[in-house]
Design a protein around this motif. Sequence first.
Motif, PDB file in Angstrom:
ATOM      1  N   ALA A  30      -9.865  -0.220  -6.246  1.00 17.97           N
ATOM      2  CA  ALA A  30     -10.568   0.073  -7.001  1.00 17.97           C
ATOM      3  C   ALA A  30     -10.914   2.317  -7.411  1.00 17.97           C
ATOM      4  CB  ALA A  30     -12.240   0.066  -6.390  1.00 17.97           C
ATOM      5  N   ALA A  31     -10.159   2.588  -6.270  1.00 20.49           N
ATOM      6  CA  ALA A  31     -10.086   3.985  -6.346  1.00 20.49           C
ATOM      7  C   ALA A  31      -9.372   4.457  -6.558  1.00 20.49           C
ATOM      8  CB  ALA A  31     -10.186   4.891  -5.024  1.00 20.49           C
ATOM      9  N   MET A  32      -9.407   6.202  -7.219  1.00 19.90           N
ATOM     10  CA  MET A  32      -8.539   6.884  -7.751  1.00 19.90           C
ATOM     11  C   MET A  32      -7.643   8.292  -6.749  1.00 19.90           C
ATOM     12  SD  MET A  32      -7.079   5.882 -10.829  1.00 19.90           S
ATOM     13  CE  MET A  32      -6.197   7.579 -11.356  1.00 19.90           C
ATOM     14  N   PRO A  33      -6.468   8.307  -6.284  1.00 21.42           N
ATOM     15  CA  PRO A  33      -6.126   9.032  -5.554  1.00 21.42           C
ATOM     16  C   PRO A  33      -6.531  11.028  -5.979  1.00 21.42           C
ATOM     17  CG  PRO A  33      -4.372   8.657  -7.120  1.00 21.42           C
ATOM     18  CD  PRO A  33      -5.736   7.995  -7.490  1.00 21.42           C
ATOM     19  N   SER A  34      -6.192  10.579  -4.683  1.00 22.88           N
ATOM     20  CA  SER A  34      -7.245  12.930  -4.993  1.00 22.88           C
ATOM     21  C   SER A  34      -5.798  13.827  -5.280  1.00 22.88           C
ATOM     22  CB  SER A  34      -7.664  13.373  -3.315  1.00 22.88           C
ATOM     23  OG  SER A  34      -5.760  13.752  -2.439  1.00 22.88           O
ATOM     24  N   VAL A  35      -4.833  13.642  -5.663  1.00 18.60           N
ATOM     25  CA  VAL A  35      -3.694  14.113  -7.034  1.00 18.60           C
ATOM     26  C   VAL A  35      -3.554  13.643  -7.984  1.00 18.60           C
ATOM     27  CG1 VAL A  35      -3.089  15.554  -4.497  1.00 18.60           C
ATOM     28  CG2 VAL A  35      -2.177  13.287  -5.181  1.00 18.60           C
ATOM     29  N   SER A  36      -2.894  14.097  -8.687  1.00 16.82           N
ATOM     30  CA  SER A  36      -2.324  13.741 -10.236  1.00 16.82           C
ATOM     31  C   SER A  36      -1.044  14.777 -10.233  1.00 16.82           C
ATOM     32  CB  SER A  36      -3.508  14.335 -10.906  1.00 16.82           C
ATOM     33  OG  SER A  36      -3.880  15.148 -11.734  1.00 16.82           O
ATOM     34  N   GLY A  37      -0.459  14.563 -10.811  1.00 11.71           N
ATOM     35  CA  GLY A  37       1.060  15.271 -12.458  1.00 11.71           C
ATOM     36  C   GLY A  37       2.181  14.621 -12.207  1.00 11.71           C
ATOM     37  N   ASN A  38       3.019  15.284 -12.783  1.00 18.54           N
ATOM     38  CA  ASN A  38       4.693  14.175 -12.786  1.00 18.54           C
ATOM     39  C   ASN A  38       5.335  14.975 -12.052  1.00 18.54           C
ATOM     40  OD1 ASN A  38       3.220  11.946 -14.974  1.00 18.54           O
ATOM     41  ND2 ASN A  38       2.658  14.084 -15.966  1.00 18.54           N
ATOM     42  N   LEU A  73       1.012  -1.230   0.103  1.00 21.75           N
ATOM     43  CA  LEU A  73       0.278  -0.131  -0.317  1.00 21.75           C
ATOM     44  C   LEU A  73       0.488   1.429   0.005  1.00 21.75           C
ATOM     45  CD1 LEU A  73      -2.907   0.862   0.268  1.00 21.75           C
ATOM     46  CD2 LEU A  73      -2.844   1.229   2.691  1.00 21.75           C
ATOM     47  N   THR A  74       1.752   1.255   0.773  1.00 24.84           N
ATOM     48  CA  THR A  74       2.876   3.160   0.870  1.00 24.84           C
ATOM     49  C   THR A  74       3.772   2.958   0.534  1.00 24.84           C
ATOM     50  OG1 THR A  74       3.973   1.359   2.469  1.00 24.84           O
ATOM     51  CG2 THR A  74       2.090   2.503   2.997  1.00 24.84           C
ATOM     52  N   GLY A  75       4.292   1.540  -0.017  1.00 28.76           N
ATOM     53  CA  GLY A  75       5.736   1.210  -1.037  1.00 28.76           C
ATOM     54  C   GLY A  75       6.769   1.143  -0.115  1.00 28.76           C
ATOM     55  N   GLY A  76       6.808   0.664   0.888  1.00 26.14           N
ATOM     56  CA  GLY A  76       7.815   0.077   1.313  1.00 26.14           C
ATOM     57  C   GLY A  76       7.806   1.647   3.281  1.00 26.14           C
ATOM     58  N   TYR A  77       6.492   1.775   3.365  1.00 25.29           N
ATOM     59  CA  TYR A  77       6.999   2.696   4.469  1.00 25.29           C
ATOM     60  C   TYR A  77       6.202   1.598   5.725  1.00 25.29           C
ATOM     61  CZ  TYR A  77       5.129   5.920   8.532  1.00 25.29           C
ATOM     62  OH  TYR A  77       4.970   7.048   9.462  1.00 25.29           O
ATOM     63  N   VAL A  78       6.682   1.298   6.829  1.00 21.94           N
ATOM     64  CA  VAL A  78       6.558   0.362   7.660  1.00 21.94           C
ATOM     65  C   VAL A  78       6.087   0.709   9.034  1.00 21.94           C
ATOM     66  CG1 VAL A  78       7.971  -1.666   6.481  1.00 21.94           C
ATOM     67  CG2 VAL A  78       8.872  -0.520   8.253  1.00 21.94           C
ATOM     68  N   ARG A  79       6.011   2.033   9.324  1.00 22.81           N
ATOM     69  CA  ARG A  79       5.628   1.810  10.574  1.00 22.81           C
ATOM     70  C   ARG A  79       4.288   2.110  11.170  1.00 22.81           C
ATOM     71  NH1 ARG A  79       9.400   7.452  12.809  1.00 22.81           N
ATOM     72  NH2 ARG A  79      11.440   6.260  12.214  1.00 22.81           N
ATOM     73  N   THR A  83       3.184  15.072  -1.071  1.00 18.59           N
ATOM     74  CA  THR A  83       2.780  13.856  -1.116  1.00 18.59           C
ATOM     75  C   THR A  83       3.584  13.204  -2.531  1.00 18.59           C
ATOM     76  OG1 THR A  83       0.423  14.294  -0.761  1.00 18.59           O
ATOM     77  CG2 THR A  83       0.756  12.800  -2.626  1.00 18.59           C
ATOM     78  N   LEU A  84       3.742  11.853  -2.373  1.00 18.57           N
ATOM     79  CA  LEU A  84       4.459  11.495  -3.602  1.00 18.57           C
ATOM     80  C   LEU A  84       3.371  10.320  -4.262  1.00 18.57           C
ATOM     81  CD1 LEU A  84       7.594   9.444  -1.677  1.00 18.57           C
ATOM     82  CD2 LEU A  84       7.458  11.837  -3.165  1.00 18.57           C
ATOM     83  N   LEU A  85       3.301  10.104  -5.261  1.00 11.70           N
ATOM     84  CA  LEU A  85       2.244   9.544  -6.156  1.00 11.70           C
ATOM     85  C   LEU A  85       3.275   8.888  -7.089  1.00 11.70           C
ATOM     86  CD1 LEU A  85      -0.290   9.971  -7.790  1.00 11.70           C
ATOM     87  CD2 LEU A  85       0.301  10.911  -9.564  1.00 11.70           C
ATOM     88  N   ARG A  86       2.415   7.048  -6.760  1.00  9.56           N
ATOM     89  CA  ARG A  86       3.982   6.551  -7.207  1.00  9.56           C
ATOM     90  C   ARG A  86       1.915   5.229  -8.733  1.00  9.56           C
ATOM     91  NH1 ARG A  86       3.002   2.404  -3.707  1.00  9.56           N
ATOM     92  NH2 ARG A  86       4.928   1.496  -4.881  1.00  9.56           N
ATOM     93  N   HIS A  87       2.810   4.883  -8.731  1.00 11.71           N
ATOM     94  CA  HIS A  87       2.062   4.319  -9.676  1.00 11.71           C
ATOM     95  C   HIS A  87       2.863   2.537  -9.936  1.00 11.71           C
ATOM     96  CE1 HIS A  87       0.692   7.092 -11.956  1.00 11.71           C
ATOM     97  NE2 HIS A  87       1.618   7.618 -12.001  1.00 11.71           N
ATOM     98  N   SER A  88       1.775   1.803  -8.563  1.00 13.89           N
ATOM     99  CA  SER A  88       1.680   0.431  -7.997  1.00 13.89           C
ATOM    100  C   SER A  88       1.500  -0.734  -9.013  1.00 13.89           C
ATOM    101  CB  SER A  88       1.622   0.096  -7.015  1.00 13.89           C
ATOM    102  OG  SER A  88       0.728  -1.071  -6.488  1.00 13.89           O
ATOM    103  N   PRO A  89       2.593  -2.250  -9.267  1.00 16.86           N
ATOM    104  CA  PRO A  89       1.983  -3.416 -10.498  1.00 16.86           C
ATOM    105  C   PRO A  89       0.606  -3.106  -9.559  1.00 16.86           C
ATOM    106  CG  PRO A  89       4.131  -3.324  -9.264  1.00 16.86           C
ATOM    107  CD  PRO A  89       3.347  -2.043  -8.398  1.00 16.86           C
ATOM    108  N   GLU A  90       0.601  -3.297  -8.701  1.00 14.69           N
ATOM    109  CA  GLU A  90      -0.499  -3.928  -7.496  1.00 14.69           C
ATOM    110  C   GLU A  90      -1.780  -3.495  -7.983  1.00 14.69           C
ATOM    111  OE1 GLU A  90       3.272  -6.038  -5.442  1.00 14.69           O
ATOM    112  OE2 GLU A  90       1.905  -3.850  -6.016  1.00 14.69           O
ATOM    113  N   LEU A  91      -2.129  -2.120  -7.415  1.00 16.02           N
ATOM    114  CA  LEU A  91      -3.468  -1.177  -6.894  1.00 16.02           C
ATOM    115  C   LEU A  91      -2.958  -0.420  -8.175  1.00 16.02           C
ATOM    116  CD1 LEU A  91      -2.055  -0.639  -3.187  1.00 16.02           C
ATOM    117  CD2 LEU A  91      -3.602  -3.070  -4.222  1.00 16.02           C
ATOM    118  N   GLY A  92      -1.954  -0.118  -9.016  1.00 13.23           N
ATOM    119  CA  GLY A  92      -2.309   1.002  -9.797  1.00 13.23           C
ATOM    120  C   GLY A  92      -1.861   2.406  -9.491  1.00 13.23           C
ATOM    121  N   PRO A  93      -2.090   3.816  -9.400  1.00 16.06           N
ATOM    122  CA  PRO A  93      -1.926   4.725  -8.571  1.00 16.06           C
ATOM    123  C   PRO A  93      -2.560   5.530  -7.291  1.00 16.06           C
ATOM    124  CG  PRO A  93      -4.061   5.218 -10.278  1.00 16.06           C
ATOM    125  CD  PRO A  93      -3.115   3.991 -10.305  1.00 16.06           C
ATOM    126  N   VAL A  94      -1.274   5.471  -7.256  1.00 19.73           N
ATOM    127  CA  VAL A  94      -1.354   5.474  -4.981  1.00 19.73           C
ATOM    128  C   VAL A  94      -0.679   6.806  -4.598  1.00 19.73           C
ATOM    129  CG1 VAL A  94      -1.143   4.413  -2.713  1.00 19.73           C
ATOM    130  CG2 VAL A  94      -1.794   3.703  -4.799  1.00 19.73           C
TER     131      VAL A  94
END
Length: 288
Positions: free
Chosen positions: A226-234, A45-51, A263-274
């Motif tokens: 199933a959702a889309m994040p609240s932000v976008s951009g590159n 979900l987080t891209g590696g954040y484990v706290r 905010t970081l925008l990630r593109h996860s292979p499992e989830l899509g944009p997060v």
Amino acid sequence: MHPILFHYPASPWAEVVRLALGLKQLTWGSVEVPAICPKPEQEVLTGGYVRTPVLQIGADVFCDTLAIMDALEARWPEPTLYPEPLGRGHRALAIEAGGATFLAAVAVALGDLPVAGNEAFWADRERRFGLRPEAFRAMVPGLQQAFAAHLARLEAKLADGRPYLGGDRPGHGDLAHAMLLWFAARGGPAQQVSATLAPWALRVFALGHGRPEAMTPAQALAEARAAMPSVSGNGQLARVSQQGSADPPVIGHLVQETADGFTLLRHSPELGPVAVHFPREGQIVEPV
């Protein structure tokens, strides 16, 4: 869309969030994660954040309690976490409960925790934070004295009879400092709570935890998918890590910055944009 909290019952900072969910009387998804690494579904979900804790709202993920509280306040503003007259001063008050003050509470809670039977816990904390049992125990007496001094400062704030630290209504600062008492109490009866602090703490904990509904990690990840994040951009590709920690960084495109966070925008292979949201405090941001 309801919030989903990744947490475990004994997590002190998750308790702050659970109390905030109680103050706002929210229904929320409860996903329990291990107290030590690995935390595979959370890492997806987080891209590696484990706290712990992490809050999810659809495809938006909030790391660190400060970012979580800002998200809850923005989406569910009443009752507020920042009542007047203190207002956003509650955020500064909550920050005071971290750092050296929190380490002092850790000393009270875990100062006598043996290595035998808790090897995995100590190995996790040493690898991630450099917390070696023998070195920690050498610091415990001084830290316990520091915690007693902190309690005395809290008593002084409440000495005029106010029900909460900021006045007549509870706020973020109350939740964070009451958490310290909750966590320190795990260390046994040696840490006494004064007649001034006890009624205040009882009022804070009477807020409860709202209405949790158990969820599996798979259900939470499906909501993100199933959702889309609240932000976008590159924006600029960047990595985010935490001060004083060897945890893996989160890498993504830096698409949003405010006075309180980014905010970081990630593109996860499992989830899509997060979208992964962080507070300013305690984070290290570097270009990739």
